[in-house]
Design a protein around this motif. Structure first.
Motif: not given
Length: 592
Positions: A336-355
């Motif tokens: 599930e990925r768009p052809e064009k990004s809908r947003a750009v990350p402000a940093s490279h913090d990575i978070s996983l929530k209830n995966v």
């Protein structure tokens, strides 16, 4: 209403799997060429029909004794020209259809390979490389003879036979109908034969796939087979697959042999009805002898093309099976990925929530929560099979989570295109794949367009330059299929250099030094410390001493994060980590 919508969706799904529907998609950009092929085939048929009309007139005049020699010469020249034009148009039609078909096969292969790139890794790995090779390479080629010949030849033979039959009916409809007396028996025979195809043909496909998989497995594992003396067992498995592959075809042919031969005997037997009826009508004066001779000649041109045309029916059904296999891949769910990004990350913090994540119908991750800070060194540790590599692959976007979310710089990775997200991630797994190209080209894949000097500098920074230069041709050494010409440690070091050349802000190393010797590992670890400075680094390591200085260590056990913290915090608070550390130290002492 909902039921009606469901029925419509189901009907649409069936339509999408239709052979001709998929072929129509694959012919994109080539449909005009196929149209030219059909037009050329029709022009060839027209020339053939005109040549037979000229021949009929010539025969009538010859029997009646009319006209001078110049008439026969003129008609002979006309027939010759028409016959040359007929085969010229046929050649142009065949050329056009072949050109379009090779384009169709190319389009199909491109779509299949592109699809593999957008499917979750688990879905790709659900099938063996032998199956993919069979579908994309071998079976895709098998549609060429059918598609390249069906349009020009099937069209020409069917329409040619129909037009010739209509012409015969204009001469004498009674004789024209009598010649068809054996045709129903032929149709029945071929119908019975074709009715068995859905029963037997899928089994041949299944056995052929099994044979391909067994062959790839045998060749790929030949080193293990020789080392452990398992040649008899492994070869026996291949022989069994080969025997079953042959037997299923033999069994199918035995079932159809009688009906095929009976049908082939009935179809050409036009004379059984034509000659008695034609002679009878000549004797009673209702049919001219010249017309009977013409009808006899034309009858050969009526049924023979039908036999040729029906010869393609089996091939057409095979195309349906091949296209169905391709459709099985193309129908797989994309990530599930768009052809064009809908947003750009402000940093490279990575978070996983209830995966949560399920692999092969079994949930392997149960509500993973992690916070990884930008520019820090993070380690994933835990017992074998605890889910460390699964977490790494989810972060690398090789799989999609079932529920929960993964964010980078506050942006859900499902809101970013695969191409955009991949620019942020460099991933090196424990199973490093190198292509059958030079060392230089394999490293350059990390960043398209990198110069030779940039590749060499990346190798030097990773401590790979010296061993590469010791190879027979240095950076121009061919790595072999899957990097088979190099050792496991050498493949890993080249893969790390490739990842470092990419210069991505997030680096994931999934036991990337597992095949290297202690001395090489120390060199690589020092190089990685320098190269990943300021980057977000995620490391999976089986040697705990290599990650003791990590900013944060995540202990994963049973698909959950059991503990997280620094080395000292985990030693103090986690019995499992403390046990793992003590075992690691004990092993190191024994090795020393």
């Amino acid at each position: 209403m909902e039921k009606e919508n469901g029925n419509e969706a189901s009907a649409q799904a069936v339509l999408n799997r239709n052979t001709f529907s998929w072929l129509w998609r694959f012919t994109e950009g080539k449909r005009g060429t196929y149209l030219i092929s059909v037009i050329m085939a029709l022009l060839g048929i027209a020339c053939m029909l005109l040549s037979y009309i000229c021949l009929a007139e010539l025969i009538r005049q010859l029997i009646s004794g009319g006209h001078k020699m110049s008439f026969y010469v003129q008609r002979g020249v006309q027939i010759g020209i028409l016959w040359v034009l007929r085969y010229t148009f046929h050649g142009l039609s065949t050329y056009s259809s072949h050109s379009a078909t090779f384009g169709l096969i190319g389009n199909a292969r491109k779509k299949l390979l592109k699809k593999l790139g957008t499917m979750p890794l688990g879905a790709v790995q659900a099938h063996s490389s032998g199956e993919y090779k069979n579908i994309i390479c071998d079976r895709a080629d098998q549609v060429e003879p059918t598609l390249a010949h069906v349009l020009p030849e099937f069209t020409a033979n069917i329409i040619g036979a129909i037009t010739m039959f209509i012409y015969m009916m204009t001469i004498d409809y009674r004789v024209g109908l009598w010649q068809l007396i054996c045709i129903p028996a032929g149709f029945i025979s071929f119908s019975v034969m074709m009715a068995s195809t859905p029963k037997y043909y899928p089994d041949t496909i299944k056995k052929t796939k099994a044979l391909n998989a067994a062959a790839v497995e045998y060749i790929g594992g030949i080193e293990v087979i020789k080392a452990f003396g398992q040649s008899r067992t492994s070869y026996g498995k291949f022989v069994k697959a080969a025997r079953e592959g042959a037997d299923c075809f033999i069994n199918w042919m035995q079932k159809e042999n009688f009906w095929q031969n009976f049908g082939m005997a009935c179809f050409p037997a036009t004379m059984l009805g034509l000659l008695p009826s034609g002679v009878m009508y000549c004797l009673n004066g209702s049919l001219a002898p010249a017309d009977l001779i013409v009808l006899i000649i034309l009858s050969f041109r009526t049924v023979t093309p039908l036999i040729t045309a029906f010869g393609y029916t089996d091939d057409i059904s095979k195309v349906g099976e091949i296209v169905s296999d391709m459709a099985d891949i193309l129908d797989e769910k994309d990530m599930e990925r768009p052809e064009k990004s809908r947003a750009v990350p402000a940093s490279h913090d990575i978070s996983l929530k209830n995966v949560h994540f399920t692999y092969k119908d079994k949930e392997v991750l149960h509500g993973i929560d992690m916070e990884i800070k930008d520019g820090t060194v993070n380690a994933l540790v835990g017992p074998s099979g605890s889910g460390k590599s699964t977490v790494a692959r989810l972060i690398a976007s090789l799989w999609d989570v079932d529920s929960g979310e993964i964010r980078i710089g506050g942006v859900n990775i499902r809101d970013m295109s695969l191409k955009e997200y991949n620019r942020h991630i460099a991933y090196v797994s424990q199973e490093n794949y190198l292509f059958d190209q030079t060392v230089m080209d394999n490293i350059r894949m990390g960043r398209e367009g990198a110069t030779d000097e940039e590749v060499i500098q990346a190798a030097k920074k990773c401590g790979c330059h010296d061993f590469i230069m010791s190879l027979e041709k240095g950076y121009q050494t061919i790595c072999g299929g899957s990097g088979g010409h190099l050792s496991g440690g050498e493949r890993q070091r080249i893969s790390i250099a490739r990842a470092m050349l990419k210069d991505a802000p997030v680096v994931i190393l999934d036991e990337a030094t597992s095949y290297t010797d202690p001395e090489s590992e120390a060199v690589i670890q020092n190089a990685l410390s320098r190269l990943t400075k300021g980057k977000t680094l995620i490391v999976i390591a089986h040697r705990l001493s290599t990650i003791a200085d990590a900013d944060k260590i995540f202990l994963i056990n049973g698909g959950k994060v059991e503990a997280a913290g620094t080395q000292q915090e985990l030693l103090a608070d986690s019995p499992l980590y403390r046990s793992m550390w003590e075992s690691h130290i004990a092993v190191r002492k024994e090795e020393a």
